[in-house]
Design a protein around this motif. Structure first.
Motif, PDB file in Angstrom:
ATOM      1  N   TYR A  70      41.215  33.883  55.762  1.00 24.14           N
ATOM      2  CA  TYR A  70      42.301  33.928  54.772  1.00 24.14           C
ATOM      3  C   TYR A  70      41.887  33.404  53.397  1.00 24.14           C
ATOM      4  O   TYR A  70      42.384  33.868  52.373  1.00 24.14           O
ATOM      5  CB  TYR A  70      43.491  33.092  55.253  1.00 24.14           C
ATOM      6  CG  TYR A  70      44.208  33.643  56.459  1.00 24.14           C
ATOM      7  CD1 TYR A  70      45.124  34.682  56.341  1.00 24.14           C
ATOM      8  CD2 TYR A  70      43.993  33.099  57.720  1.00 24.14           C
ATOM      9  CE1 TYR A  70      45.798  35.170  57.453  1.00 24.14           C
ATOM     10  CE2 TYR A  70      44.652  33.576  58.836  1.00 24.14           C
ATOM     11  CZ  TYR A  70      45.561  34.614  58.694  1.00 24.14           C
ATOM     12  OH  TYR A  70      46.228  35.097  59.794  1.00 24.14           O
ATOM     13  N   ILE A  71      40.991  32.405  53.378  1.00 20.09           N
ATOM     14  CA  ILE A  71      40.631  31.761  52.115  1.00 20.09           C
ATOM     15  C   ILE A  71      40.007  32.747  51.137  1.00 20.09           C
ATOM     16  O   ILE A  71      40.103  32.567  49.919  1.00 20.09           O
ATOM     17  CB  ILE A  71      39.679  30.568  52.377  1.00 20.09           C
ATOM     18  CG1 ILE A  71      39.650  29.629  51.157  1.00 20.09           C
ATOM     19  CG2 ILE A  71      38.298  31.039  52.751  1.00 20.09           C
ATOM     20  CD1 ILE A  71      40.932  28.898  50.928  1.00 20.09           C
ATOM     21  N   VAL A  72      39.379  33.813  51.659  1.00 20.92           N
ATOM     22  CA  VAL A  72      38.782  34.837  50.796  1.00 20.92           C
ATOM     23  C   VAL A  72      39.851  35.473  49.917  1.00 20.92           C
ATOM     24  O   VAL A  72      39.668  35.650  48.711  1.00 20.92           O
ATOM     25  CB  VAL A  72      38.100  35.934  51.642  1.00 20.92           C
ATOM     26  CG1 VAL A  72      37.606  37.065  50.752  1.00 20.92           C
ATOM     27  CG2 VAL A  72      36.971  35.351  52.442  1.00 20.92           C
ATOM     28  N   LEU A  73      40.964  35.819  50.531  1.00 20.89           N
ATOM     29  CA  LEU A  73      42.045  36.473  49.811  1.00 20.89           C
ATOM     30  C   LEU A  73      42.626  35.557  48.752  1.00 20.89           C
ATOM     31  O   LEU A  73      42.808  35.955  47.591  1.00 20.89           O
ATOM     32  CB  LEU A  73      43.131  36.912  50.797  1.00 20.89           C
ATOM     33  CG  LEU A  73      44.259  37.774  50.249  1.00 20.89           C
ATOM     34  CD1 LEU A  73      43.733  39.121  49.769  1.00 20.89           C
ATOM     35  CD2 LEU A  73      45.330  37.985  51.319  1.00 20.89           C
ATOM     36  N   PHE A  74      42.925  34.330  49.130  1.00 20.55           N
ATOM     37  CA  PHE A  74      43.556  33.384  48.203  1.00 20.55           C
ATOM     38  C   PHE A  74      42.654  33.066  47.014  1.00 20.55           C
ATOM     39  O   PHE A  74      43.036  33.278  45.850  1.00 20.55           O
ATOM     40  CB  PHE A  74      43.918  32.096  48.945  1.00 20.55           C
ATOM     41  CG  PHE A  74      44.431  31.005  48.044  1.00 20.55           C
ATOM     42  CD1 PHE A  74      45.724  31.061  47.533  1.00 20.55           C
ATOM     43  CD2 PHE A  74      43.619  29.944  47.692  1.00 20.55           C
ATOM     44  CE1 PHE A  74      46.190  30.061  46.690  1.00 20.55           C
ATOM     45  CE2 PHE A  74      44.079  28.937  46.850  1.00 20.55           C
ATOM     46  CZ  PHE A  74      45.372  29.003  46.348  1.00 20.55           C
ATOM     47  N   LEU A  75      41.447  32.594  47.269  1.00 17.37           N
ATOM     48  CA  LEU A  75      40.549  32.202  46.181  1.00 17.37           C
ATOM     49  C   LEU A  75      40.088  33.412  45.374  1.00 17.37           C
ATOM     50  O   LEU A  75      39.940  33.323  44.147  1.00 17.37           O
ATOM     51  CB  LEU A  75      39.336  31.461  46.738  1.00 17.37           C
ATOM     52  CG  LEU A  75      39.578  30.045  47.260  1.00 17.37           C
ATOM     53  CD1 LEU A  75      38.289  29.431  47.763  1.00 17.37           C
ATOM     54  CD2 LEU A  75      40.197  29.165  46.178  1.00 17.37           C
ATOM     55  N   GLY A  76      39.886  34.538  46.055  1.00 16.78           N
ATOM     56  CA  GLY A  76      39.454  35.733  45.346  1.00 16.78           C
ATOM     57  C   GLY A  76      40.464  36.179  44.314  1.00 16.78           C
ATOM     58  O   GLY A  76      40.101  36.538  43.182  1.00 16.78           O
ATOM     59  N   LEU A  77      41.746  36.139  44.659  1.00 16.29           N
ATOM     60  CA  LEU A  77      42.785  36.554  43.713  1.00 16.29           C
ATOM     61  C   LEU A  77      42.956  35.541  42.584  1.00 16.29           C
ATOM     62  O   LEU A  77      43.224  35.919  41.442  1.00 16.29           O
ATOM     63  CB  LEU A  77      44.109  36.778  44.453  1.00 16.29           C
ATOM     64  CG  LEU A  77      44.121  38.024  45.347  1.00 16.29           C
ATOM     65  CD1 LEU A  77      45.372  38.056  46.216  1.00 16.29           C
ATOM     66  CD2 LEU A  77      44.025  39.294  44.509  1.00 16.29           C
ATOM     67  N   VAL A  78      42.828  34.258  42.891  1.00 17.61           N
ATOM     68  CA  VAL A  78      42.859  33.251  41.816  1.00 17.61           C
ATOM     69  C   VAL A  78      41.751  33.544  40.808  1.00 17.61           C
ATOM     70  O   VAL A  78      41.981  33.575  39.593  1.00 17.61           O
ATOM     71  CB  VAL A  78      42.692  31.821  42.384  1.00 17.61           C
ATOM     72  CG1 VAL A  78      42.530  30.820  41.238  1.00 17.61           C
ATOM     73  CG2 VAL A  78      43.899  31.429  43.226  1.00 17.61           C
ATOM     74  N   LEU A  79      40.543  33.772  41.311  1.00 18.70           N
ATOM     75  CA  LEU A  79      39.402  34.018  40.431  1.00 18.70           C
ATOM     76  C   LEU A  79      39.530  35.339  39.682  1.00 18.70           C
ATOM     77  O   LEU A  79      39.137  35.443  38.519  1.00 18.70           O
ATOM     78  CB  LEU A  79      38.107  34.011  41.245  1.00 18.70           C
ATOM     79  CG  LEU A  79      37.719  32.662  41.856  1.00 18.70           C
ATOM     80  CD1 LEU A  79      36.489  32.811  42.742  1.00 18.70           C
ATOM     81  CD2 LEU A  79      37.464  31.624  40.770  1.00 18.70           C
ATOM     82  N   GLU A  80      40.103  36.367  40.339  1.00 17.72           N
ATOM     83  CA  GLU A  80      40.253  37.649  39.655  1.00 17.72           C
ATOM     84  C   GLU A  80      41.114  37.518  38.419  1.00 17.72           C
ATOM     85  O   GLU A  80      40.830  38.112  37.372  1.00 17.72           O
ATOM     86  CB  GLU A  80      40.866  38.698  40.584  1.00 17.72           C
ATOM     87  CG  GLU A  80      41.029  40.041  39.889  1.00 17.72           C
ATOM     88  CD  GLU A  80      41.689  41.112  40.741  1.00 17.72           C
ATOM     89  OE1 GLU A  80      41.652  42.279  40.328  1.00 17.72           O
ATOM     90  OE2 GLU A  80      42.245  40.779  41.788  1.00 17.72           O
ATOM     91  N   PHE A  81      42.180  36.714  38.503  1.00 20.68           N
ATOM     92  CA  PHE A  81      43.079  36.615  37.363  1.00 20.68           C
ATOM     93  C   PHE A  81      42.570  35.666  36.288  1.00 20.68           C
ATOM     94  O   PHE A  81      43.143  35.603  35.201  1.00 20.68           O
ATOM     95  CB  PHE A  81      44.495  36.236  37.830  1.00 20.68           C
ATOM     96  CG  PHE A  81      45.234  37.422  38.365  1.00 20.68           C
ATOM     97  CD1 PHE A  81      45.989  38.212  37.514  1.00 20.68           C
ATOM     98  CD2 PHE A  81      45.111  37.802  39.676  1.00 20.68           C
ATOM     99  CE1 PHE A  81      46.632  39.339  37.980  1.00 20.68           C
ATOM    100  CE2 PHE A  81      45.748  38.929  40.160  1.00 20.68           C
ATOM    101  CZ  PHE A  81      46.511  39.703  39.303  1.00 20.68           C
ATOM    102  N   ILE A  82      41.499  34.961  36.582  1.00 23.54           N
ATOM    103  CA  ILE A  82      40.808  34.227  35.517  1.00 23.54           C
ATOM    104  C   ILE A  82      39.799  35.160  34.857  1.00 23.54           C
ATOM    105  O   ILE A  82      39.090  34.782  33.946  1.00 23.54           O
ATOM    106  CB  ILE A  82      40.146  32.955  36.103  1.00 23.54           C
ATOM    107  CG1 ILE A  82      41.226  32.066  36.727  1.00 23.54           C
ATOM    108  CG2 ILE A  82      39.383  32.170  35.063  1.00 23.54           C
ATOM    109  CD1 ILE A  82      40.690  30.848  37.440  1.00 23.54           C
ATOM    110  N   ALA A  83      39.783  36.420  35.330  1.00 25.30           N
ATOM    111  CA  ALA A  83      38.971  37.509  34.769  1.00 25.30           C
ATOM    112  C   ALA A  83      37.550  37.513  35.287  1.00 25.30           C
ATOM    113  O   ALA A  83      36.648  38.011  34.629  1.00 25.30           O
ATOM    114  CB  ALA A  83      38.987  37.498  33.244  1.00 25.30           C
ATOM    115  N   LEU A  84      37.345  36.955  36.479  1.00 25.31           N
ATOM    116  CA  LEU A  84      36.045  37.066  37.124  1.00 25.31           C
ATOM    117  C   LEU A  84      36.051  38.302  38.028  1.00 25.31           C
ATOM    118  O   LEU A  84      37.098  38.680  38.555  1.00 25.31           O
ATOM    119  CB  LEU A  84      35.751  35.807  37.943  1.00 25.31           C
ATOM    120  CG  LEU A  84      35.609  34.525  37.108  1.00 25.31           C
ATOM    121  CD1 LEU A  84      35.446  33.319  38.020  1.00 25.31           C
ATOM    122  CD2 LEU A  84      34.405  34.624  36.172  1.00 25.31           C
ATOM    123  N   PRO A  85      34.898  38.952  38.208  1.00 27.71           N
ATOM    124  CA  PRO A  85      34.873  40.206  38.972  1.00 27.71           C
ATOM    125  C   PRO A  85      35.144  39.988  40.452  1.00 27.71           C
ATOM    126  O   PRO A  85      34.329  39.407  41.166  1.00 27.71           O
ATOM    127  CB  PRO A  85      33.445  40.726  38.728  1.00 27.71           C
ATOM    128  CG  PRO A  85      32.648  39.519  38.374  1.00 27.71           C
ATOM    129  CD  PRO A  85      33.577  38.590  37.661  1.00 27.71           C
TER     130      PRO A  85
END
Length: 218
Positions: free
Chosen positions: A16-31
């Protein structure tokens, strides 16, 4: 295919942590491929490996936390910060100008629909902060849009199962039109459901405006 294998490996190792942290990072504009990851997570839910409810909660939290962080960065640091450090998070001036054009076209509603526009959703939070959109208004558009976005893409995997990839590409291609159609349908259904109160309200407003017009002419 390489992207999908990478996502599969991440879910296998971190869950689950992949989904949560990945979306946080995506909206900071990381790929990070947020939509693909959500659709695949939905498929894992279909397969019985992950819980659908938890996926919705964690994806919603990751999205809203990420976009809220960018809002406050834009609000507190403003354009000077973007000009100086934006390149480190792939936030170039040209991309910011692109988002500004979309804001000029759609207004603050872009905060909602921006989730479904490639290359725009990563920057709407920054720009909303830069132009000082009131937080309550920002939260209304951003959080409702986030809920709609995560439910749509996680549900693709849950509903279509093994065919999730094909369905995902179709929805990704026509997402803005699909969202527009769903919103229009929702408005129509609400209008039908509450037609009597709306009719009474419209009649009341008409009589009030008519009374004002008559009083001005006297």
């Amino acid at each position: 295919m390489e992207l999908l294998k990478w996502i599969q490996l991440l879910f296998g190792d971190y869950g689950y942590i992949v989904l949560f942290l990945g979306l946080v990072l995506e909206f900071i504009a990381l790929p990070f491929p947020g939509e693909t990851t959500m659709a695949y997570a939905g498929y894992l839910s279909y397969a019985g490996n992950l819980n659908f409810g938890w996926l919705i909660v964690l994806a919603f939290l990751g999205t809203t936390i990420g976009i809220t962080i960018t809002y406050f960065i834009g609000l507190k640091a403003g354009l000077p910060f973007i000009h100086r450090y934006g390149k480190w998070v792939l936030l170039s001036e040209s991309k910011l100008d692109h988002v500004q054009k979309w804001f000029n076209k759609y207004g603050q509603g872009l905060i909602f629909i921006g989730y479904f526009i490639p290359g725009v959703r990563h920057f709407t939070g920054y720009f909303a902060g830069i132009i000082s959109v009131p937080f309550r208004k920002f939260a209304l558009y951003a959080y409702s849009g986030a809920l709609f976005w995560v439910v749509l893409f996680i549900s693709i995997g849950k509903v279509f199962g093994p065919q999730w990839n094909m369905a995902f590409h179709m929805v990704e291609k026509y997402s803005v039109w699909i969202v527009g159609a769903i919103l229009l349908l929702a408005i129509v259904l609400l209008a039908v459901r509450y037609r009597k109160p709306l009719s009474a309200l419209m009649h009341k407003l008409f009589r009030k405006n008519k009374a004002k017009t008559v009083s001005k002419t006297r």
